[in-house]
Design a protein around this motif. Structure first.
Motif, PDB file in Angstrom:
ATOM      1  N   VAL A 231       0.850  -1.194   0.000  1.00 15.25           N
ATOM      2  CA  VAL A 231       0.000   0.000   0.000  1.00 15.25           C
ATOM      3  C   VAL A 231       0.881   1.238   0.000  1.00 15.25           C
ATOM      4  N   PRO A 232       0.823   2.068  -1.043  1.00  9.87           N
ATOM      5  CA  PRO A 232       1.670   3.264  -1.100  1.00  9.87           C
ATOM      6  C   PRO A 232       1.309   4.262  -0.009  1.00  9.87           C
ATOM      7  N   LEU A 233       2.319   5.001   0.427  1.00  7.11           N
ATOM      8  CA  LEU A 233       2.044   6.145   1.285  1.00  7.11           C
ATOM      9  C   LEU A 233       1.314   7.191   0.456  1.00  7.11           C
TER      10      LEU A 233
ATOM     11  N   GLN B  54       4.865  12.882   4.701  1.00  5.78           N
ATOM     12  CA  GLN B  54       6.274  12.911   5.101  1.00  5.78           C
ATOM     13  C   GLN B  54       6.737  11.524   5.547  1.00  5.78           C
ATOM     14  N   PHE B  55       7.937  11.141   5.131  1.00  8.24           N
ATOM     15  CA  PHE B  55       8.578   9.921   5.618  1.00  8.24           C
ATOM     16  C   PHE B  55      10.077  10.162   5.641  1.00  8.24           C
TER      17      PHE B  55
ATOM     18  N   LEU C 257       7.000  12.163  -1.147  1.00  7.12           N
ATOM     19  CA  LEU C 257       6.955  11.632  -2.502  1.00  7.12           C
ATOM     20  C   LEU C 257       5.826  12.325  -3.260  1.00  7.12           C
ATOM     21  N   VAL C 258       6.201  13.022  -4.345  1.00 10.81           N
ATOM     22  CA  VAL C 258       5.228  13.741  -5.161  1.00 10.81           C
ATOM     23  C   VAL C 258       5.531  13.452  -6.632  1.00 10.81           C
TER      24      VAL C 258
ATOM     25  N   LEU D  92      11.210  12.565  -5.045  1.00  5.95           N
ATOM     26  CA  LEU D  92      11.418  12.750  -3.614  1.00  5.95           C
ATOM     27  C   LEU D  92      11.736  14.220  -3.378  1.00  5.95           C
ATOM     28  N   ILE D  93      10.898  14.884  -2.589  1.00  2.08           N
ATOM     29  CA  ILE D  93      11.082  16.289  -2.261  1.00  2.08           C
ATOM     30  C   ILE D  93      11.619  16.352  -0.831  1.00  2.08           C
ATOM     31  N   PHE D  94      12.825  16.879  -0.667  1.00  2.00           N
ATOM     32  CA  PHE D  94      13.491  16.860   0.635  1.00  2.00           C
ATOM     33  C   PHE D  94      13.160  18.110   1.451  1.00  2.00           C
TER      34      PHE D  94
END
Length: 350
Positions: free
Chosen positions: A288-290, A295-296, A311-312, A316-318
């Motif tokens: 199951v995707p987040l 945020q992870f 994740l967008v 990956l957006i930091f």
């Protein structure tokens, strides 16, 4: 329980087998013959197979060698060479885990009627919920959850990681107390199919063309140096790329095989705020995707510091800038609320 133990010839898998025997399980040791070529590092040498067999004899358990060299060449060695030819930096240990240790070996385990597979990885499996969870090992310095981050709940359900609850010192102490021949054997550090003498360059030169190239300043477009092997450059690298006018080491920020050049910048300007990941490579432990934008935590190298991100749209957006990460590397995902728990993984895209 009837358990197959993958024995690499190192102290960790030796102790894993020993612990399971002491717990009363019906244990069989199996060593994978992966590499047909010369090897003096890692877990593929003739000496490693011999060490595994001798430990199995000490433990009085059955022992077998499974020849998977053809599959290893197909799924690990050939992609490794091809990735370097494309300017990427692959992680062969993760691909070996994905396709062989937790692919072919799990199939063998099931086919031969074993109940479970065990390895000597320093990670833990938590089974107190509805489905198993992969968790960092007790010894943070030796934690290997990163290289297992592609596993799913079904694979985890038949996997045992006995040394994950121990520190490395405790593992060695257990082996010493029981007289196991691998008790003081050094940990493997390098890619198992690459000899220490010729190294990565010699290995690649034997199998593909090595490409010289220019070192180009990204900000000015000026050629500021030369390298004799683009294939050996990884993003974030500073060694061998010279210094700028202020004496600051240059950082590789892009490898362009078509133009035969490396783009470099300063450490500060080289940092990035986002990374593309390959959508086909994304795995989720529980399938199951987040949710997008949730945020992870991600870890981008085997022993790097974890960083927070979101994740967008396969990016990956930091939350804060990070150093460059090479295409081909794995991003392991951890739960933000429980930072020791693995939730998934993906491969960094070009």
């Amino acid at each position: 329980m009837k358990i197959m133990v993958a024995m690499s010839g190192g102290v960790d898998s030796s102790v894993a087998a020993s612990l399971l025997c002491e717990q009363g399980h019906d244990v069989t040791g199996v060593t994978l013959k992966l590499w047909d070529g010369p090897s003096d590092t890692g877990c593929c040498s003739v000496a490693d197979v011999d060490d595994a067999q001798r430990v199995a004899s000490q433990l009085k358990i059955p022992f077998h060698v499974a020849n998977m060299s053809e599959a290893f060449n197909t799924h690990v060695v050939e992609p490794y060479v091809e990735a370097h030819a494309q300017g990427q930096t692959p992680n062969p240990c993760i691909e070996c885990n994905r396709h062989l240790k937790f692919g072919s070996l799990l199939e063998m385990m099931d086919r031969l009627g074993f109940d479970a597979l065990a390895t000597g990885h320093h990670a833990r499996i938590r089974r107190d919920g509805a489905t198993p969870e992969l968790v960092r090992g007790v010894d943070n310095k030796k934690d290997q959850s990163y290289v297992l981050s592609m596993l799913n709940a079904q694979q985890l359900s038949v996997l045992h990681l006995p040394v994950g609850e121990m520190t490395k010192d405790e593992v060695r102490q257990h082996a010493l107390q029981r007289g196991l021949r691998t008790s003081m054997k050094p940990d493997s550090q390098d890619v198992c199919f690459i000899q220490s003498g010729p190294g990565r360059r010699g290995f690649l030169e034997d199998r593909s063309q090595i490409t010289p190239g220019h070192v180009v300043d990204r900000e000015t477009g000026d050629v500021v140096g030369e390298v004799d092997a683009l294939e050996l450059i990884t993003l974030g690298q500073r060694q061998g790329l010279g210094v700028d006018a202020e004496g600051i080491k240059r950082v590789a920020v892009k490898v362009d095989m078509k133009k035969k050049q490396i783009m470099v910048s300063t450490p500060e300007k080289s940092q990035i705020n986002e990374l593309s990941i390959s959508p086909d490579s994304i795995t989720w432990v529980h399938g199951v995707p987040l949710g997008e934008g949730v945020q992870f935590i991600t870890q981008l190298r085997a022993h790097s510091e974890p960083v927070t991100c979101r994740l967008v749209s396969n990016r990956l957006i930091f939350d804060a800038p990070i150093n460059p990460v090479a295409p081909g590397q794995t991003a392991a995902f951890y739960d933000a609320a429980q930072p020791d728990v693995v939730v998934g993984s993906a491969m960094v895209a070009v």
